[in-house]
Design a protein around this motif. Sequence first.
Motif, PDB file in Angstrom:
ATOM      1  N   GLU A  71      -4.872  -0.705  16.771  1.00  0.00           N
ATOM      2  CA  GLU A  71      -3.479  -0.951  16.371  1.00  0.00           C
ATOM      3  C   GLU A  71      -3.363  -1.303  14.892  1.00  0.00           C
ATOM      4  OE1 GLU A  71      -1.922  -3.970  18.853  1.00  0.00           O
ATOM      5  OE2 GLU A  71      -1.842  -2.697  20.656  1.00  0.00           O
ATOM      6  N   ASN A  72      -4.456  -1.668  14.259  1.00  0.00           N
ATOM      7  CA  ASN A  72      -4.442  -2.037  12.843  1.00  0.00           C
ATOM      8  C   ASN A  72      -4.718  -0.856  11.918  1.00  0.00           C
ATOM      9  OD1 ASN A  72      -3.973  -4.772  13.445  1.00  0.00           O
ATOM     10  ND2 ASN A  72      -6.157  -5.144  13.757  1.00  0.00           N
ATOM     11  N   ALA A  73      -4.843   0.349  12.467  1.00  0.00           N
ATOM     12  CA  ALA A  73      -5.124   1.522  11.642  1.00  0.00           C
ATOM     13  C   ALA A  73      -3.969   1.801  10.685  1.00  0.00           C
ATOM     14  CB  ALA A  73      -5.375   2.736  12.528  1.00  0.00           C
ATOM     15  N   ILE A  74      -4.299   2.356   9.530  1.00  0.00           N
ATOM     16  CA  ILE A  74      -3.270   2.730   8.553  1.00  0.00           C
ATOM     17  C   ILE A  74      -2.458   3.884   9.128  1.00  0.00           C
ATOM     18  CG2 ILE A  74      -2.853   3.594   6.230  1.00  0.00           C
ATOM     19  CD1 ILE A  74      -3.876   0.746   6.302  1.00  0.00           C
ATOM     20  N   ARG A  75      -1.143   3.754   9.082  1.00  0.00           N
ATOM     21  CA  ARG A  75      -0.251   4.753   9.656  1.00  0.00           C
ATOM     22  C   ARG A  75       1.121   4.641   9.007  1.00  0.00           C
ATOM     23  NH1 ARG A  75      -0.751   0.276  12.471  1.00  0.00           N
ATOM     24  NH2 ARG A  75       1.093  -0.732  13.388  1.00  0.00           N
ATOM     25  N   GLY A 116      -0.308  -1.243   8.377  1.00  0.00           N
ATOM     26  CA  GLY A 116      -1.640  -1.427   8.946  1.00  0.00           C
ATOM     27  C   GLY A 116      -1.892  -2.895   9.216  1.00  0.00           C
ATOM     28  N   GLY A 117      -3.115  -3.227   9.560  1.00  0.00           N
ATOM     29  CA  GLY A 117      -3.456  -4.621   9.837  1.00  0.00           C
ATOM     30  C   GLY A 117      -3.232  -5.506   8.631  1.00  0.00           C
ATOM     31  N   GLN A 118      -2.577  -6.654   8.836  1.00  0.00           N
ATOM     32  CA  GLN A 118      -2.253  -7.550   7.725  1.00  0.00           C
ATOM     33  C   GLN A 118      -3.509  -8.113   7.073  1.00  0.00           C
ATOM     34  OE1 GLN A 118       0.957  -7.692   6.827  1.00  0.00           O
ATOM     35  NE2 GLN A 118       1.256  -6.247   8.504  1.00  0.00           N
ATOM     36  N   GLU A 119      -4.508  -8.458   7.878  1.00  0.00           N
ATOM     37  CA  GLU A 119      -5.740  -8.997   7.307  1.00  0.00           C
ATOM     38  C   GLU A 119      -6.453  -7.943   6.472  1.00  0.00           C
ATOM     39  OE1 GLU A 119      -8.205 -10.623  10.309  1.00  0.00           O
ATOM     40  OE2 GLU A 119      -6.761 -12.161  10.925  1.00  0.00           O
ATOM     41  N   GLY A 120      -6.425  -6.704   6.939  1.00  0.00           N
ATOM     42  CA  GLY A 120      -7.063  -5.630   6.186  1.00  0.00           C
ATOM     43  C   GLY A 120      -6.367  -5.362   4.873  1.00  0.00           C
ATOM     44  N   LEU A 121      -5.022  -5.392   4.881  1.00  0.00           N
ATOM     45  CA  LEU A 121      -4.283  -5.160   3.642  1.00  0.00           C
ATOM     46  C   LEU A 121      -4.543  -6.275   2.631  1.00  0.00           C
ATOM     47  CD1 LEU A 121      -0.887  -3.932   5.171  1.00  0.00           C
ATOM     48  CD2 LEU A 121      -2.608  -2.549   3.995  1.00  0.00           C
ATOM     49  N   THR A 122      -4.741  -7.499   3.133  1.00  0.00           N
ATOM     50  CA  THR A 122      -5.084  -8.605   2.246  1.00  0.00           C
ATOM     51  C   THR A 122      -6.511  -8.444   1.713  1.00  0.00           C
ATOM     52  OG1 THR A 122      -3.615 -10.050   3.512  1.00  0.00           O
ATOM     53  CG2 THR A 122      -5.204 -11.110   2.050  1.00  0.00           C
ATOM     54  N   TRP A 123      -7.403  -7.951   2.574  1.00  0.00           N
ATOM     55  CA  TRP A 123      -8.801  -7.736   2.175  1.00  0.00           C
ATOM     56  C   TRP A 123      -8.938  -6.651   1.116  1.00  0.00           C
ATOM     57  CZ3 TRP A 123     -11.177  -2.992   3.199  1.00  0.00           C
ATOM     58  CH2 TRP A 123     -12.544  -2.912   2.911  1.00  0.00           C
ATOM     59  N   LEU A 124      -8.059  -5.668   1.147  1.00  0.00           N
ATOM     60  CA  LEU A 124      -8.140  -4.540   0.219  1.00  0.00           C
ATOM     61  C   LEU A 124      -7.988  -5.019  -1.224  1.00  0.00           C
ATOM     62  CD1 LEU A 124      -8.425  -1.440   0.715  1.00  0.00           C
ATOM     63  CD2 LEU A 124      -5.964  -1.280   0.315  1.00  0.00           C
ATOM     64  N   ARG A 125      -8.857  -4.539  -2.104  1.00  0.00           N
ATOM     65  CA  ARG A 125      -8.837  -4.951  -3.497  1.00  0.00           C
ATOM     66  C   ARG A 125      -7.947  -4.034  -4.324  1.00  0.00           C
ATOM     67  NH1 ARG A 125     -15.417  -5.604  -4.239  1.00  0.00           N
ATOM     68  NH2 ARG A 125     -15.732  -7.148  -2.582  1.00  0.00           N
ATOM     69  N   LEU A 129       0.839  -1.197   0.000  1.00  0.00           N
ATOM     70  CA  LEU A 129       0.000   0.000   0.000  1.00  0.00           C
ATOM     71  C   LEU A 129       0.872   1.244   0.000  1.00  0.00           C
ATOM     72  CD1 LEU A 129      -3.029   0.983   0.342  1.00  0.00           C
ATOM     73  CD2 LEU A 129      -2.468   1.208   2.768  1.00  0.00           C
ATOM     74  N   ALA A 130       0.532   2.224  -0.854  1.00  0.00           N
ATOM     75  CA  ALA A 130       1.283   3.480  -0.897  1.00  0.00           C
ATOM     76  C   ALA A 130       0.366   4.587  -1.407  1.00  0.00           C
ATOM     77  CB  ALA A 130       2.523   3.360  -1.786  1.00  0.00           C
ATOM     78  N   GLY A 137     -16.484   3.699   4.726  1.00  0.00           N
ATOM     79  CA  GLY A 137     -17.328   2.512   4.602  1.00  0.00           C
ATOM     80  C   GLY A 137     -16.961   1.404   5.571  1.00  0.00           C
ATOM     81  N   ASP A 138     -16.629   0.224   5.013  1.00  0.00           N
ATOM     82  CA  ASP A 138     -16.314  -0.948   5.832  1.00  0.00           C
ATOM     83  C   ASP A 138     -14.879  -0.971   6.336  1.00  0.00           C
ATOM     84  OD1 ASP A 138     -18.880  -1.877   5.421  1.00  0.00           O
ATOM     85  OD2 ASP A 138     -18.335  -3.105   3.686  1.00  0.00           O
ATOM     86  N   GLN A 139     -14.101   0.047   6.060  1.00  0.00           N
ATOM     87  CA  GLN A 139     -12.686   0.029   6.439  1.00  0.00           C
ATOM     88  C   GLN A 139     -12.492   0.046   7.940  1.00  0.00           C
ATOM     89  OE1 GLN A 139     -10.748   3.225   4.361  1.00  0.00           O
ATOM     90  NE2 GLN A 139     -11.096   2.322   2.337  1.00  0.00           N
ATOM     91  N   ALA A 140     -13.447   0.630   8.693  1.00  0.00           N
ATOM     92  CA  ALA A 140     -13.317   0.684  10.149  1.00  0.00           C
ATOM     93  C   ALA A 140     -13.286  -0.714  10.766  1.00  0.00           C
ATOM     94  CB  ALA A 140     -14.460   1.502  10.743  1.00  0.00           C
ATOM     95  N   LYS A 141     -13.879  -1.712  10.102  1.00  0.00           N
ATOM     96  CA  LYS A 141     -13.869  -3.082  10.615  1.00  0.00           C
ATOM     97  C   LYS A 141     -12.480  -3.706  10.508  1.00  0.00           C
ATOM     98  CE  LYS A 141     -18.633  -3.829   9.015  1.00  0.00           C
ATOM     99  NZ  LYS A 141     -19.502  -4.673   8.134  1.00  0.00           N
ATOM    100  N   HIS A 142     -11.725  -3.315   9.498  1.00  0.00           N
ATOM    101  CA  HIS A 142     -10.430  -3.950   9.233  1.00  0.00           C
ATOM    102  C   HIS A 142      -9.246  -3.096   9.698  1.00  0.00           C
ATOM    103  CE1 HIS A 142     -12.482  -6.909   6.649  1.00  0.00           C
ATOM    104  NE2 HIS A 142     -13.193  -5.889   6.199  1.00  0.00           N
TER     105      HIS A 142
END
Length: 402
Positions: A240-244, A134-143, A104-105, A231-236
């Motif tokens: 500590e998993n927030a994008i930073r 950010g959270g690894q699961e969220g980064l994988t979820w991102l399309r 992600l960039a 949208g649904d990003q707050a779930k992922h």
Amino acid sequence: MPSWAPLSASELAERQRGLSEEQLQQRRIVHVNAETVQDVSATDIPGHWGPGQDDSWDIERFKQGLQTKFHQNKPYDSAFSLVGVDASIANAYRRILLSEIPTLAIEDVFIFDNTTIIQDEVLAHRLGLIPLTGGQEGLTWLRWYRKPPPKDDFASQATWPYDVDDNDADSATPNDHNTIVITLKVECRWATQDEDGRDGRRMAKEGETDPNERYVNSNIYAHQLVFEPQGDQAKHFSGENAIRPVNPDILIAKLRPGQRINLRCHCIKGIGMDHAKYSPVATASYRLLPDIKITQPILGADAKKFQRCFPRGVIDLVKDGESGENKAVVADPMKDTVSRECLRHDEFKDKVKLGRIRDHFIFSVESTGQFESDELFLDSVRLLKAKAERFKRHLTELEEGR
């Protein structure tokens, strides 16, 4: 004698009996001479050593020779040995690490206000190179987001409709499933007694020169970037998993009173093949394990001189049982840089042989922080496996005439 030359009956029988372990190990060595390098090309090719020698690839033999050993495994800096593979495989892993693992960039920067001395283009470029995590699961979820090509790029415009993912009709439109939003809104001002506990103007009159004391927001750092879930990003991406930013202390800009920045960033997934900012590693390199063989004893003063020809820790001095003098022995060849310094001295030319082990690769992987180094290497293995399976599938379709 070349490998294609005919063999006598006795030579053929000797070949068929097999090779000793020492002979097999010798084939792994790339010989390093004073001014040349020999035996660089791989020799594990069927028929290379002539008739009577079984050079065919065997999976069981490959499994026995394949080894992986970590020498250092920090979260973002690892070093390990990969033994038993060809240079083409090791280099494929290295290239995949550099350019094919998605990260992600920041891709688009919408600048609403910028009164600093930094031009908009330079500011956007600096923001794009800040590593994010950010959270690894969220980064994988991102399309994936398929960014439309520039209007003046006619070749890309011609193929653009075919580049869109058929399984994701919204891949060409920024949405909460493929785009992360980050904002930055700061303004530099004089420090005041009421808000900051100090009077910047009075301190300046008294001779204070430190801008951090006189002003507020004189230096803008990466930790001032604000992630805004959509949208649904707050779930992922929460807690500590927030994008930073990976490093919160990356300096973005320097401001003075009255100057301000107000912008909005869109972050998407990409690969290093598209732009270096998407590369998940700062460095990904390998070198061959040095091989040092002392063929004749090196004693006394020569042993100390021989030790100084190598980096510290490569050569050790031990007491020789027969002469009672110090004797040079190889302690840790991994620390050697193969500088060939010892071959410049006549007294050592016939007493030492230098080389590198052809299939022993010492990898060094330094992550930019979005993923851990060891996980990145495993991802490169998975990607290469997927490529091989795709290639096999295409060959099958070609044979079937599809």
